[in-house]
Scaffold this motif. Structure first.
Motif, PDB file in Angstrom:
ATOM      1  N   LEU A 124       0.819  -1.201   0.000  1.00 47.81           N
ATOM      2  CA  LEU A 124       0.000   0.000   0.000  1.00 47.81           C
ATOM      3  C   LEU A 124       0.861   1.262   0.000  1.00 47.81           C
ATOM      4  O   LEU A 124       1.856   1.347   0.728  1.00 47.81           O
ATOM      5  N   ALA A 125       0.468   2.220  -0.818  1.00 44.60           N
ATOM      6  CA  ALA A 125       0.970   3.586  -0.717  1.00 44.60           C
ATOM      7  C   ALA A 125      -0.147   4.421  -0.111  1.00 44.60           C
ATOM      8  O   ALA A 125      -1.270   3.945   0.057  1.00 44.60           O
ATOM      9  N   ILE A 126       0.140   5.653   0.229  1.00 44.24           N
ATOM     10  CA  ILE A 126      -0.904   6.553   0.725  1.00 44.24           C
ATOM     11  C   ILE A 126      -1.381   7.410  -0.440  1.00 44.24           C
ATOM     12  O   ILE A 126      -0.591   8.101  -1.085  1.00 44.24           O
ATOM     13  N   SER A 127      -2.663   7.342  -0.731  1.00 43.38           N
ATOM     14  CA  SER A 127      -3.196   8.066  -1.875  1.00 43.38           C
ATOM     15  C   SER A 127      -3.149   9.574  -1.650  1.00 43.38           C
ATOM     16  O   SER A 127      -3.455  10.051  -0.557  1.00 43.38           O
ATOM     17  N   PRO A 128      -2.795  10.339  -2.682  1.00 42.05           N
ATOM     18  CA  PRO A 128      -2.866  11.791  -2.575  1.00 42.05           C
ATOM     19  C   PRO A 128      -4.299  12.320  -2.654  1.00 42.05           C
ATOM     20  O   PRO A 128      -4.552  13.485  -2.361  1.00 42.05           O
ATOM     21  N   ILE A 129      -5.219  11.446  -3.043  1.00 40.93           N
ATOM     22  CA  ILE A 129      -6.634  11.824  -3.138  1.00 40.93           C
ATOM     23  C   ILE A 129      -7.317  11.503  -1.824  1.00 40.93           C
ATOM     24  O   ILE A 129      -7.264  10.364  -1.353  1.00 40.93           O
ATOM     25  N   LYS A 130      -7.964  12.482  -1.226  1.00 42.88           N
ATOM     26  CA  LYS A 130      -8.637  12.280   0.054  1.00 42.88           C
ATOM     27  C   LYS A 130     -10.149  12.283  -0.118  1.00 42.88           C
ATOM     28  O   LYS A 130     -10.680  12.964  -0.999  1.00 42.88           O
ATOM     29  N   LEU A 131     -10.830  11.540   0.737  1.00 38.86           N
ATOM     30  CA  LEU A 131     -12.283  11.434   0.662  1.00 38.86           C
ATOM     31  C   LEU A 131     -12.952  12.611   1.353  1.00 38.86           C
ATOM     32  O   LEU A 131     -12.536  13.035   2.437  1.00 38.86           O
ATOM     33  N   ALA A 132     -13.986  13.133   0.714  1.00 37.89           N
ATOM     34  CA  ALA A 132     -14.779  14.189   1.327  1.00 37.89           C
ATOM     35  C   ALA A 132     -15.669  13.604   2.415  1.00 37.89           C
ATOM     36  O   ALA A 132     -16.096  12.446   2.335  1.00 37.89           O
ATOM     37  N   VAL A 133     -15.951  14.400   3.415  1.00 39.63           N
ATOM     38  CA  VAL A 133     -16.835  13.976   4.509  1.00 39.63           C
ATOM     39  C   VAL A 133     -18.275  14.281   4.122  1.00 39.63           C
ATOM     40  O   VAL A 133     -18.611  15.418   3.775  1.00 39.63           O
ATOM     41  N   GLN A 134     -19.126  13.263   4.132  1.00 39.69           N
ATOM     42  CA  GLN A 134     -20.547  13.430   3.825  1.00 39.69           C
ATOM     43  C   GLN A 134     -21.337  12.351   4.576  1.00 39.69           C
ATOM     44  O   GLN A 134     -21.574  11.250   4.068  1.00 39.69           O
ATOM     45  N   PRO A 135     -21.732  12.644   5.814  1.00 36.83           N
ATOM     46  CA  PRO A 135     -22.414  11.641   6.645  1.00 36.83           C
ATOM     47  C   PRO A 135     -23.682  11.074   6.023  1.00 36.83           C
ATOM     48  O   PRO A 135     -24.041   9.922   6.299  1.00 36.83           O
ATOM     49  N   HIS A 136     -24.379  11.860   5.177  1.00 34.96           N
ATOM     50  CA  HIS A 136     -25.630  11.364   4.588  1.00 34.96           C
ATOM     51  C   HIS A 136     -25.386  10.197   3.622  1.00 34.96           C
ATOM     52  O   HIS A 136     -26.292   9.396   3.384  1.00 34.96           O
ATOM     53  N   LEU A 137     -24.178  10.116   3.080  1.00 34.17           N
ATOM     54  CA  LEU A 137     -23.859   9.040   2.139  1.00 34.17           C
ATOM     55  C   LEU A 137     -22.870   8.031   2.722  1.00 34.17           C
ATOM     56  O   LEU A 137     -22.568   7.023   2.087  1.00 34.17           O
ATOM     57  N   ALA A 138     -22.370   8.296   3.920  1.00 30.56           N
ATOM     58  CA  ALA A 138     -21.342   7.444   4.513  1.00 30.56           C
ATOM     59  C   ALA A 138     -21.817   6.000   4.635  1.00 30.56           C
ATOM     60  O   ALA A 138     -22.948   5.734   5.057  1.00 30.56           O
ATOM     61  N   ILE A 151      -8.549   8.081  -7.370  1.00 30.55           N
ATOM     62  CA  ILE A 151      -7.603   7.300  -6.568  1.00 30.55           C
ATOM     63  C   ILE A 151      -6.898   6.262  -7.431  1.00 30.55           C
ATOM     64  O   ILE A 151      -5.675   6.088  -7.357  1.00 30.55           O
ATOM     65  N   LYS A 152      -7.648   5.555  -8.268  1.00 25.62           N
ATOM     66  CA  LYS A 152      -7.055   4.549  -9.153  1.00 25.62           C
ATOM     67  C   LYS A 152      -6.118   5.199 -10.172  1.00 25.62           C
ATOM     68  O   LYS A 152      -5.051   4.649 -10.491  1.00 25.62           O
ATOM     69  N   ASN A 153      -6.508   6.363 -10.695  1.00 22.00           N
ATOM     70  CA  ASN A 153      -5.640   7.056 -11.650  1.00 22.00           C
ATOM     71  C   ASN A 153      -4.318   7.446 -10.992  1.00 22.00           C
ATOM     72  O   ASN A 153      -3.246   7.283 -11.578  1.00 22.00           O
ATOM     73  N   ALA A 154      -4.387   7.968  -9.775  1.00 19.92           N
ATOM     74  CA  ALA A 154      -3.167   8.363  -9.053  1.00 19.92           C
ATOM     75  C   ALA A 154      -2.311   7.151  -8.718  1.00 19.92           C
ATOM     76  O   ALA A 154      -1.074   7.236  -8.684  1.00 19.92           O
ATOM     77  N   LEU A 155      -2.953   6.003  -8.487  1.00 26.66           N
ATOM     78  CA  LEU A 155      -2.237   4.785  -8.099  1.00 26.66           C
ATOM     79  C   LEU A 155      -1.290   4.320  -9.204  1.00 26.66           C
ATOM     80  O   LEU A 155      -0.268   3.686  -8.918  1.00 26.66           O
TER      81      LEU A 155
END
Length: 265
Positions: A124-138, A151-155
């Motif tokens: 595993l690497a650490i992705s430069p793409i971070k997930l947005a916080v959205q509790p309604h869809l979590a 994320i896949k493109n950056a990978l």
């Protein structure tokens, strides 16, 4: 109402479908073994929860389950993907007052390389793409997957098997396509998924076998763990062999997990 569409070369969907235009829908992906959908009860529960939380009409499972049974009966090992969209209608983003859901059922080849992952482990690497916080869809597996595409493109430039994905507060959430859990001092923990991320079916099934603590997890929490694993419905459980420059003994990791599973059996 709902329309079941068997995905094949001649199947089609309207260009006005809300799933295509707005990502207005959800899905689940399951492994088929000897003509049976593994963990179907959990996948069904996921579909029900998604429909309820997104304000969809209740799904009619009698027809859907009959269709799936027919489609997978001859499959020794394969993948079934069930996509549900709100269908056509509504003004702009607003939902139609009455929905005719489209349910697309695809039977796909099983990724054969998954069979070797428990022996080789995953880096595993650490992705430069971070997930947005959205509790309604979590926790939900919606059709809005652009974060995962990025994320896949950056990978591709990271030269590892997968990427560890953090939220905008730098908390560990998941990987590009799997949940993550770890063992520390014979206790199992996994990231909280109440603000973003996907509540995986396999992780839910694992909670029936192990006591899993869901908590805020940092990258340091993982690198200091005794063992780290990925899991999803297709690959099941796979040990992590490295996170960046930190390495794990995957034979030892498997031994720790087997001991815990045997203790809880």
């Amino acid at each position: 109402m709902q329309t079941i569409i068997a995905a094949n070369e001649t199947s089609s969907i309207s260009t006005r479908d809300r799933g295509l235009n707005y990502g207005d829908g959800f899905f689940t992906t399951a492994i088929i073994t000897d003509g049976q959908v593994e963990h179907w009860a959990y996948h069904k529960a996921r579909l029900i929860e998604c429909a309820q939380r997104l304000g969809f009409p209740a799904l009619e499972f009698t027809a859907l389950e009959s269709h799936i049974t027919q489609q997978v009966a001859s499959q020794a090992q394969a993948v079934v993907k069930i996509v549900v969209t709100r269908g056509e209608g509504g003004r702009g983003y607003a939902s139609p007052s009455e929905c005719n859901l489209n349910i697309i059922v695809s039977v796909l080849p099983y990724p054969k390389h998954y069979n070797s992952l428990p022996d080789t482990g995953i880096s595993l690497a650490i992705s430069p793409i971070k997930l947005a916080v959205q509790p309604h869809l979590a926790g939900l597996k919606t059709l809005n997957r652009l974060e995962q595409v990025l994320i896949k493109n950056a990978l591709q430039a990271q030269h590892t098997d997968d990427a560890l994905v953090l939220d905008c507060n730098n908390n560990v959430i998941e990987t590009s396509a799997a949940n993550i859990f770890a063992i520390k001092n014979n206790k199992v923990f996994s990231p909280r998924l109440d603000e973003c991320g996907i509540k995986g079916v396999f992780l839910q099934s694992l909670c029936d076998k192990l006591a899993v603590e869901f908590k805020t997890v940092s990258v340091d929490d993982l690198t200091q763990a005794d063992a780290v694993f990925l899991c999803n419905s297709l690959m099941k459980i796979v040990p992590v062999k490295s996170i960046g420059e930190h390495y794990f003994d995957i034979v030892h990791s498997q031994s720790l997990l087997n001991e815990l599973l045997a203790k809880e059996a």
